[in-house]
Design an enzyme around this catalytic site. Structure first.
Site, short mmCIF file in Angstrom:
data_model
loop_
_atom_site.label_atom_id
_atom_site.label_comp_id
_atom_site.label_asym_id
_atom_site.label_seq_id
_atom_site.Cartn_x
_atom_site.Cartn_y
_atom_site.Cartn_z
CB THR A 72 7.01 0.29 -9.48
OG1 THR A 72 6.59 -0.42 -8.31
CG2 THR A 72 8.35 0.95 -9.22
CG ASN A 160 1.21 -1.08 1.05
OD1 ASN A 160 1.10 0.12 1.26
ND2 ASN A 160 2.35 -1.71 1.15
CD GLN A 188 -2.85 -2.91 -1.67
OE1 GLN A 188 -3.82 -3.67 -1.67
NE2 GLN A 188 -1.61 -3.33 -1.88
CB SER A 208 -0.57 -2.66 -9.38
OG SER A 208 0.15 -3.84 -9.54
CG HIS A 210 0.89 -7.80 -8.95
ND1 HIS A 210 1.30 -8.21 -7.71
CD2 HIS A 210 1.49 -6.62 -9.19
CE1 HIS A 210 2.13 -7.30 -7.21
NE2 HIS A 210 2.26 -6.32 -8.11
CB THR A 246 5.40 -4.38 -28.68
OG1 THR A 246 6.14 -3.90 -29.80
CG2 THR A 246 4.24 -5.24 -29.15
CB CYS A 335 8.97 -4.29 -0.04
SG CYS A 335 7.81 -4.14 -1.36
#
Ligand code: PLP
Length: 721
Positions: A72, A160, A188, A208, A210, A246, A335
Site C-alpha cells: 500500500t 488477489n 500476488q 508485499s 506478508h 530507520t 478487505c
C-alpha cells in the site's frame, strides 16, 4: 493437524527461516544501518545483501529497489511520483493527459490512491476503470484506444481474488507509443510468476512481504531508471533518500531469508507441482459440492488460487462450514469480508449476481506441501458430507433427520419459518421467500415431510407468493392452491393440525388489509405466534400501498395483546435487527407500540453482551455458566469429521432452531449465566442479545468466537452444563 490454512492471498504464515532471521537481528545484529560503527556496519551489510537477493529474484539489472512498509505504501509512492510528474507536464510543458486508468479488478489500494493524490495535488483528472472480460483479463482493445490520453496506467500482475494473471505483454503492446507511466502491482505475482519488469518498461512495481511468508509491515518498491520519483516520506535520507525512516531490519532480513530460499528453490514448489495440488483441490470441491462453479478459468490463473460459488449456498454458510472443519478460506477479498459485499472483481467480470455474492476464495502458498493438500481435500469432502447429512447439501442424501418444531431461514432480513411435527412429519411453511424455495424443497424431501400448507402473514399484492413453486415440487396434503385464500389458509378450515400441534389464523389488519398472524398451540399451550410485520417498525405498511390499512393497526395490536398476552413469543416476518423472537412486553419496553407508534430502538447499542475468555474463566469461579454452541448441525458434523471439536462440552442449539429453546431458558433457574459461542462471535452475540431483550440479564456471548475459547484444561469442568 488442527488448522489447514488456505487463505494465502490474504496473508501467509512466516517461514521458520524468516522468523529465525528476524529474531537474530533483534537479538544480536540490532544496529542501525546508518551508524558508522561496527554494529551499524553489520546491519548495513545485511540490508545490502537482502537488496541484492531481491534484485536477483526479480531479475533486475537496473532501476531502484527500496524497502517500504508494504505494497500500500509502495502504491502511494508510485502514484504520488507519477501524478507530480503529470502536474509538471501540465504546468511546465503545457501538455496534460485526460485520464488516469486502472484495471477494474485492481486491489482497492490502487483506485483509492489515485483518487486521493488526484485530489491532494489538485489535478482533477478523470479516473477510469479499464474493463475486463468474463475471464478477468483487461480489454486490450479498450486500453489501446484510451492509452493516448492517459497519464498513468495501473494494472496488477495477478489478481488477489481470482488469481487471474494479466497479459502484461499485451498491455505493454497496447501502451506502445503512449507517454503514460505504468504501474504494475506485483504483490500476488512475487514468488509465483517471473516478471520481466525491465524488458516490459514498467515504471513502478510494488511488492508485499506478508503475501510471501515474510512478516507484515515489510514490502518493496521497484522504480525504473528515469521514471519520475517523489519521496512519500522525507527525513533522515535513508534508502538513498528514496524513503526516510530507520529501516525495519527485522522485516527486511526476514524477507531476505524468504527470497534466498526462493532463489535456491528449496521450500517452494514449482509451478507444475502447484498446479497438480490445485487440480486435487478442484476435484475435492466438485465431489463435495455438485453444481459448484469456478469463477475464473483455472488455466489463466495463478496455480495457487481457486475462486468458486455454489448455487444455493451463501459464502457465509460455506465459510462457517469450512472453518468448523479447520479449513481457513475467505469470502471475496479479505478487505471486504467483514462487510459481506458482493465482490467488485467478480462484478467487473460481469458474473451473475448470485456468483458475485456467494464467492469463496481458496488460496494456498507456494511453500505448501502435499500432506497438507491431501488433508485439505479430505476435509473439503467431509464438508460436503456434513451438509448432505443435515439435509442442506446441493443434493439431498435422503437422511431422515428429525426436524425441530420451528426452523428459521432468513434472507436479507425476511424470515421464513418451517413448522414441523417430528412425529406425524406434517409441516407448514410460513412466509416463504423465493431464495428459500430450493433449500426448503430439498429439506422437505430429505426429512420426508408432508406439506400441509404454505402460508403468508399477508397477501403480497405487488408480487406473487412463492408458495406455488414449492407446492408444485413437494409432497403436499393440499389439493390445489386454488382452494385457498391469497394467504394460503385452507378454505373453511378452523385450524391446521400438525400431529399434536395446532395452527390457528388470527386476522390482524394494519400492515395490510389481509395481514394475519398464526398461533401455534402445543395441546392447550400457546407456544409461538407468527406475527408477520404486525409488531415491527414496518407495522404501519407503506403509505402509498393500496394494501395498507393503517387505521386498523392499533385495534389489531390490542386484539393481539388480549388473545396472546404480553409474554408469548412472537416470531416476526422481518428481523433486520436479529432479535429472532420478541414479546409484546419487550416491544412495549422499547417503544409506545400499542399506542400505534413505531418502535424506538437504542437498546442494542447500549448494552454489551460480550464476555472475554478471561472473563469467562472468572465467571466460572463465582457461578456455573452453561455454554451453548449456536453453530449449525453441519458445522458440528464437519468439526467431528475433521477432528476439530471444541475442547469443552456445550449444549448444541443451532441458531436456525434457537427459538425452540428460548422459553426453556427464560423459565430456567435465575442466576445461571448462559454463555453462547459460535465461530466468530456474531451469531452468539445475536442469541445473547435476544435473551437480554426478553429479560434474561445473564446471557453472554464469547467475544471473538471459538478461536478464543479457552482449551479444556483452562475451562474447569464446572463450565459444562
Ligand atoms: N495489492 C494486492 C494485489 C494485494 O493483494 C494487496 C493485499 O491484499 C495489496 C496490494 C496491499 O498490500 P499490503 O497489505 O502490503 O499493503
Amino acid at each position: 493437524m488442527q488448522e489447514i490454512y488456505l487463505d494465502a492471498n490474504a496473508t501467509t504464515p512466516v517461514l521458520p527461516q524468516a522468523q529465525a532471521a528476524a529474531l537474530a537481528v533483534m537479538a544480536s545484529a540490532f544496529g542501525n544501518p546508518s551508524s558508522v560503527h561496527s554494529s551499524g556496519l553489520k546491519a548495513r551489510a545485511l540490508l545490502d545483501q537482502t537488496r541484492l537477493t531481491a534484485r536477483r529474484v526479480l531479475g533486475l539489472n537496473s532501476g531502484q529497489l527500496f524497502f517500504t512498509s508494504g505494497a500500500t505504501e509502495g502504491i502511494q509512492t508510485a502514484v504520488l511520483s507519477a501524478l507530480r510528474e503529470l502536474r509538471r507536464r501540465r504546468d511546465v510543458e503545457g501538455r496534460a493527459p485526460d485520464s488516469l486508468l486502472y484495471g477494474a479488478t485492481e486491489h482497492k489500494a490502487v483506485p483509492e490512491a489515485l483518487k486521493h493524490w488526484n485530489a491532494v495535488l489538485g489535478l482533477g483528472l478523470e479516473i477510469e476503470a479499464i474493463p475486463v472480460g468474463t475471464d478477468g483479463r483487461h480489454d486490450l482493445a479498450w486500453l489501446q484506444e484510451h492509452a493516448g490520453h492517459a497519464g498513468l496506467v495501473c494494472t496488477m500482475a495477478a489478481n488477489n481474488e481470482t488469481g487471474v494473471i494479466s497479459d502484461l505483454d499485451g498491455i505493454a503492446a497496447a501502451l506502445g507509443g503512449s507517454t503514460a507511466l505504468w504501474l504494475v502491482d506485483g504483490v500476488q505475482a512475487l514468488g509465483k510468476l517471473a516478471l520481466k519488469l525491465e524488458a516490459l518498461g514498467v515504471d513502478y512495481a510494488p511488492f508485499s512481504g506478508h503475501k510471501l511468508y515474510a512478516p507484515k509491515g515489510i514490502g518493496m518498491l521497484y522504480v525504473r531508471d528515469g521514471a519520475p520519483f517523489t519521496s512519500l516520506i522525507a527525513g533522515g535520507g535513508q534508502e538513498g533518500f528514496l524513503r526516510a525512516g530507520t529501516e525495519n531490519m527485522a522485516g527486511i532480513v526476514a524477507l531476505g531469508a524468504v527470497l534466498e530460499s526462493l532463489d535456491r528453490g528449496d521450500h517452494f514448489a514449482d509451478r507444475a507441482t502447484l498446479a497438480a495440488y490445485r487440480s486435487r483441490l478442484e476435484a475435492a470441491l466438485l465431489d463435495a459440492f455438485p453444481g459448484l462453479v469456478f469463477n475464473a478459468p483455472p488455466e489463466l490463473c495463478l496455480p495457487t488460487t481457486l475462486n468458486f460459488s455454489v448455487p444455493g449456498l451463501s459464502a457465509k454458510l460455506l465459510l462457517n462450514l469450512f472453518d468448523a472443519a479447520g479449513v481457513r478460506v475467505s469470502g471475496g477479498s479479505a478487505c471486504s469480508a467483514a462487510e459481506a459485499l458482493p465482490s467488485h472483481v467478480l462484478q467487473a467480470m460481469g458474473l451473475p449476481d448470485w456468483q458475485t455474492k456467494s464467492a469463496v476464495r481458496l488460496s494456498f502458498g507456494a511453500a505448501e506441501d502435499a500432506a497438507v493438500i491431501d488433508e485439505a481435500c479430505r476435509r473439503l469432502r467431509a464438508c460436503g458430507e456434513s451438509l448432505g447429512a443435515s439435509c442442506l447439501g446441493p443434493v439431498a442424501l435422503g437422511h431422515e433427520a428429525a426436524p425441530e418444531l420451528v426452523t428459521r431461514f432468513v434472507v436479507g432480513g425476511a424470515c421464513c419459518y418451517l413448522v414441523a411435527d417430528a412425529v406425524s412429519r406434517r409441516c407448514v411453511v410460513i412466509d416463504l421467500v423465493p431464495e428459500a424455495i430450493d433449500p426448503i424443497a430439498r429439506w422437505l424431501k430429505c426429512c420426508q415431510l408432508t406439506l400441509a400448507a404454505v402460508l403468508d402473514t399477508r397477501g403480497h399484492g405487488d408480487y406473487e407468493s412463492s408458495a406455488r413453486a414449492l407446492l408444485a415440487g413437494a409432497t403436499s396434503a393440499l389439493r390445489e392452491t386454488g382452494d385457498t385464500y391469497a394467504i394460503g389458509w385452507p378454505e373453511h378450515a378452523t385450524h391446521i393440525e400438525l400431529g399434536r400441534f395446532r395452527l390457528r389464523a388470527l386476522p390482524l389488519p394494519g400492515h395490510t388489509v389481509d395481514a394475519t398472524a398464526y398461533l401455534l398451540h402445543d395441546g392447550d399451550a400457546l407456544q409461538f405466534v407468527f406475527v408477520g410485520d404486525a409488531v415491527s417498525p414496518e407495522a404501519l405498511g407503506r403509505r402509498e400501498s393500496q394494501q395498507s390499512e393503517q387505521r386498523a393497526c392499533a385495534g389489531s395490536l390490542r386484539k393481539l395483546a388480549a388473545i396472546v398476552g404480553r409474554h408469548t413469543l412472537l416470531l416476526p416476518g422481518h428481523d433486520h435487527d436479529d432479535y429472532f423472537a420478541t414479546t409484546l412486553a419487550a416491544e412495549m419496553a422499547v417503544g409506545p407500540l400499542l399506542a400505534g407508534g413505531a418502535r424506538l430502538e437504542g437498546w442494542a447499542a447500549a448494552e454489551s453482551v460480550e464476555l472475554t475468555a478471561s472473563a469467562l474463566a472468572k465467571l466460572h469461579s463465582c457461578a456455573k455458566p452453561r455454554l451453548v454452541d449456536v453453530r449449525e448441525r453441519y458445522e458440528r458434523h464437519a468439526s467431528a469429521v475433521a477432528g476439530t471439536t471444541l475442547g469443552v462440552e456445550a449444549e448444541a442449539v443451532p441458531l436456525s432452531v434457537f427459538v425452540n429453546s428460548v422459553s426453556r431458558w427464560c423459565a430456567g433457574p435465575a442466576g445461571v449465566p448462559l454463555v453462547f459461542v459460535c465461530r466468530s462471535g456474531n451469531r452468539s452475540a445475536q442469541a445473547a442479545r435476544t435473551l437480554r431483550r426478553l429479560g434474561i440479564p445473564e446471557a453472554w456471548s464469547l467475544a471473538g468466537g471459538l478461536a478464543n475459547l479457552p482449551a479444556d484444561d483452562a475451562v474447569p469442568a464446572a463450565v459444562l452444563p
